[in-house]
Design an enzyme around this catalytic site. Structure first.
Site, PDB file in Angstrom:
ATOM      1  N   HIS A   1      22.413  56.502  59.345  1.00  0.00           N
ATOM      2  CA  HIS A   1      21.951  55.416  60.203  1.00  0.00           C
ATOM      3  C   HIS A   1      22.201  54.110  59.449  1.00  0.00           C
ATOM      4  CE1 HIS A   1      19.675  52.762  62.582  1.00  0.00           C
ATOM      5  NE2 HIS A   1      18.591  52.746  61.819  1.00  0.00           N
TER       6      HIS A   1
ATOM      7  N   ASN B   1      21.950  46.746  62.509  1.00  0.00           N
ATOM      8  CA  ASN B   1      21.308  48.007  62.886  1.00  0.00           C
ATOM      9  C   ASN B   1      21.300  48.103  64.410  1.00  0.00           C
ATOM     10  OD1 ASN B   1      19.444  50.002  63.552  1.00  0.00           O
ATOM     11  ND2 ASN B   1      17.961  49.411  61.994  1.00  0.00           N
TER      12      ASN B   1
ATOM     13  N   CYS C   1      15.729  54.969  66.034  1.00  0.00           N
ATOM     14  CA  CYS C   1      16.939  55.050  65.210  1.00  0.00           C
ATOM     15  C   CYS C   1      17.372  56.489  64.926  1.00  0.00           C
ATOM     16  CB  CYS C   1      16.734  54.296  63.910  1.00  0.00           C
ATOM     17  SG  CYS C   1      16.368  52.560  64.207  1.00  0.00           S
TER      18      CYS C   1
HETATM   19  N1  COA Z   1      15.619  34.870  55.887  1.00  0.00           N
HETATM   20  C1  COA Z   1      14.953  34.327  54.864  1.00  0.00           C
HETATM   21  N2  COA Z   1      13.792  34.806  54.407  1.00  0.00           N
HETATM   22  C2  COA Z   1      13.285  35.886  55.042  1.00  0.00           C
HETATM   23  C3  COA Z   1      13.920  36.486  56.127  1.00  0.00           C
HETATM   24  C4  COA Z   1      15.129  35.930  56.550  1.00  0.00           C
HETATM   25  N3  COA Z   1      15.821  36.435  57.585  1.00  0.00           N
HETATM   26  N4  COA Z   1      13.193  37.533  56.529  1.00  0.00           N
HETATM   27  C5  COA Z   1      12.120  37.595  55.744  1.00  0.00           C
HETATM   28  N5  COA Z   1      12.165  36.599  54.849  1.00  0.00           N
HETATM   29  C6  COA Z   1      11.190  36.281  53.840  1.00  0.00           C
HETATM   30  C7  COA Z   1       9.819  36.756  54.222  1.00  0.00           C
HETATM   31  O1  COA Z   1       9.153  35.816  55.031  1.00  0.00           O
HETATM   32  C8  COA Z   1       9.159  36.889  52.892  1.00  0.00           C
HETATM   33  O2  COA Z   1       8.754  35.617  52.472  1.00  0.00           O
HETATM   34  P1  COA Z   1       7.369  35.409  51.655  1.00  0.00           P
HETATM   35  O3  COA Z   1       7.571  36.167  50.381  1.00  0.00           O
HETATM   36  O4  COA Z   1       7.321  33.941  51.489  1.00  0.00           O
HETATM   37  O5  COA Z   1       6.317  35.973  52.527  1.00  0.00           O
HETATM   38  C9  COA Z   1      10.301  37.335  52.030  1.00  0.00           C
HETATM   39  O6  COA Z   1      11.502  36.970  52.666  1.00  0.00           O
HETATM   40  C10 COA Z   1      10.315  38.812  51.844  1.00  0.00           C
HETATM   41  O7  COA Z   1      11.077  38.995  50.736  1.00  0.00           O
HETATM   42  P2  COA Z   1      11.268  40.421  50.154  1.00  0.00           P
HETATM   43  O8  COA Z   1      10.001  41.190  50.258  1.00  0.00           O
HETATM   44  O9  COA Z   1      11.881  40.291  48.821  1.00  0.00           O
HETATM   45  O10 COA Z   1      12.297  40.983  51.199  1.00  0.00           O
HETATM   46  P3  COA Z   1      12.870  42.405  51.150  1.00  0.00           P
HETATM   47  O11 COA Z   1      13.714  42.541  49.955  1.00  0.00           O
HETATM   48  O12 COA Z   1      11.804  43.424  51.402  1.00  0.00           O
HETATM   49  O13 COA Z   1      13.812  42.380  52.410  1.00  0.00           O
HETATM   50  C11 COA Z   1      13.936  43.243  54.620  1.00  0.00           C
HETATM   51  C12 COA Z   1      13.257  42.239  53.673  1.00  0.00           C
HETATM   52  C13 COA Z   1      13.333  43.100  55.997  1.00  0.00           C
HETATM   53  C14 COA Z   1      15.412  42.933  54.676  1.00  0.00           C
HETATM   54  C15 COA Z   1      13.707  44.664  54.060  1.00  0.00           C
HETATM   55  O14 COA Z   1      12.355  44.870  53.805  1.00  0.00           O
HETATM   56  C16 COA Z   1      14.208  45.717  54.975  1.00  0.00           C
HETATM   57  O15 COA Z   1      15.391  45.827  55.250  1.00  0.00           O
HETATM   58  N6  COA Z   1      13.329  46.617  55.469  1.00  0.00           N
HETATM   59  C17 COA Z   1      13.695  47.652  56.373  1.00  0.00           C
HETATM   60  C18 COA Z   1      13.737  47.135  57.750  1.00  0.00           C
HETATM   61  C19 COA Z   1      14.512  48.010  58.660  1.00  0.00           C
HETATM   62  O16 COA Z   1      15.623  48.330  58.391  1.00  0.00           O
HETATM   63  N7  COA Z   1      13.920  48.405  59.806  1.00  0.00           N
HETATM   64  C20 COA Z   1      14.520  49.254  60.747  1.00  0.00           C
HETATM   65  C21 COA Z   1      14.367  50.655  60.312  1.00  0.00           C
HETATM   66  S1  COA Z   1      15.161  51.754  61.387  1.00  0.00           S
END
Ligand code: COA
Length: 329
Positions: A256, A286, A116
């Site tokens: 980004h 993304n 990224c």
């Molecule tokens: N739909 C529904 N539920 C989902 C899901 C989806 N698409 N993806 C994950 N979940 C669930 C997980 O399984 C987890 O469930 P559990 O608690 O039963 O294990 C839960 O949601 C996670 O919730 P939470 O920790 O509150 O999510 P979050 O607020 O951390 O959001 C992301 C998750 C992935 C959106 C967030 O962590 C994120 O954006 N991280 C950065 C990722 C990124 O941008 N990567 C590229 C970098 S260049």
């Protein structure tokens, strides 16, 4: 080398595939909902490359727009740098295919794999070549087809990413007349293979029946760790520019396009309002190395780039690697 030729940005271009994959489409593929995705990420839809398209197909279309805006012919290019982690194949470099199909007979080229951060890092490499006098016209392309390495059974990753390409043509400031390159930064901290990676297909896990069966050619991600890292480094990068230039100099932040919540949290940390940020994450998700040049092109088209003001482009991702690019419009 003692020469230092001021560098400018002569042309921008973007290209995204036609097919839209909406959150409602994803609801039919994995256990997710439009509400969850919008609330957690700000993403509503993303573009997906068609069967006949490869990464160079998207890159070439973005490159043609950048060349047209710069009023240059492909033969004018001295160097083509392609930032991608989803090239046409592991080698040869996608830049070589782009050069051939564009008709850039006089250009050398290679790829840079910085995920990224790819466009932001590669733009700095391009600018240094021009400053040194080694090359005059350098085309930087960020292009990705992430949909080909996503597991559409893994809701943690498949909702976040999309396909696209953006291009920037750098040349002397004298010729470009705008978009002065002021510098940037490049940082890394190794050891993230377990946090954000495509594990299979390299020397660690060469392609085999086992790697395919275990899904090692798909992207793997630990979302929460990446979230915290991204907010921290985004805020630090913007703070660095604030300290050096002051609030009044900043015209627009084009980060980004990672996740609307990450962008909002980082802006809150540095105490800057959201109207100073350009975001198109709702429409594309993304797109890794393509996200900053696509956003920059759209910001320009929307009249958001202000003459004489700074454009701050922070980026961060797999590596972990992070950095920023700083231009004055
Ligand atoms: N739909 C529904 N539920 C989902 C899901 C989806 N698409 N993806 C994950 N979940 C669930 C997980 O399984 C987890 O469930 P559990 O608690 O039963 O294990 C839960 O949601 C996670 O919730 P939470 O920790 O509150 O999510 P979050 O607020 O951390 O959001 C992301 C998750 C992935 C959106 C967030 O962590 C994120 O954006 N991280 C950065 C990722 C990124 O941008 N990567 C590229 C970098 S260049």
């Amino acid at each position: 080398m003692s020469t230092s030729i001021p560098v400018g940005l002569a042309g921008l271009g973007r290209f995204v595939p036609e097919r839209r994959l909406t959150n409602h489409d994803l609801e039919k593929m994995v256990d997710t909902s439009d509400e969850w995705i919008v609330q957690r990420t700000g993403i509503r839809e993303r573009r997906i490359a068609g069967e006949g398209q490869v990464t160079s197909t998207l890159a070439i279309e973005a490159a043609k727009s950048a060349l047209a805006e710069a009023r240059m012919a492909p033969e004018d290019l001295d160097l083509i740098l392609c930032a991608t982690v989803t090239g046409d194949q592991p080698f040869p470099a996608t830049a070589c295919r782009v050069g051939l199909d564009l008709g850039a007979k006089n250009a050398g080229g290679f790829d840079i794999a910085a995920a990224c951060s790819g466009f932001v890092f590669t733009s700095q490499v391009a600018a240094r070549f021009i400053q040194s006098g080694q090359f005059r016209n350098v085309l930087v392309i960020g292009a990705e087809i992430l949909s080909r390495i996503l597991d559409y059974k893994d809701r943690n990753t498949c909702v976040l990413f999309g396909d696209g390409a953006g291009a920037a043509l750098y040349t002397s400031l004298e010729r470009a007349g705008r978009g002065e390159f002021l510098g940037g930064s490049i940082s890394m901290e190794g050891g993230s293979e377990g946090i954000l990676a495509q594990p299979g297909g390299g020397s660690r896990y060469p392609a085999s029946n086992r790697t395919v069966a275990e899904g090692l050619h798909y992207m793997k991600m630990g979302g929460t760790k990446v979230f915290r890292f991204a907010v921290r480094v985004f805020a630090e990068l913007v703070q660095k520019v604030l300290d050096q230039y002051g609030r009044d100099q900043i015209g627009l932040i084009v980060p980004h396009q990672v996740n609307q919540r990450i962008i909002e949290a980082a802006m809150e940390q540095v105490g800057l309002p959201m109207d100073l940020v350009f975001s198109n994450i709702d429409r594309y998700g993304n797109t890794s190395a393509a996200s900053v040049p696509i956003a920059l092109t759209e910001a320009r088209d929307a009249g958001r780039l202000q003459k004489g003001k700074l454009i701050v482009m922070p980026a961060f991702g797999a590596g972990m690697a992070w950095g920023h690019l700083l231009l004055r419009w």
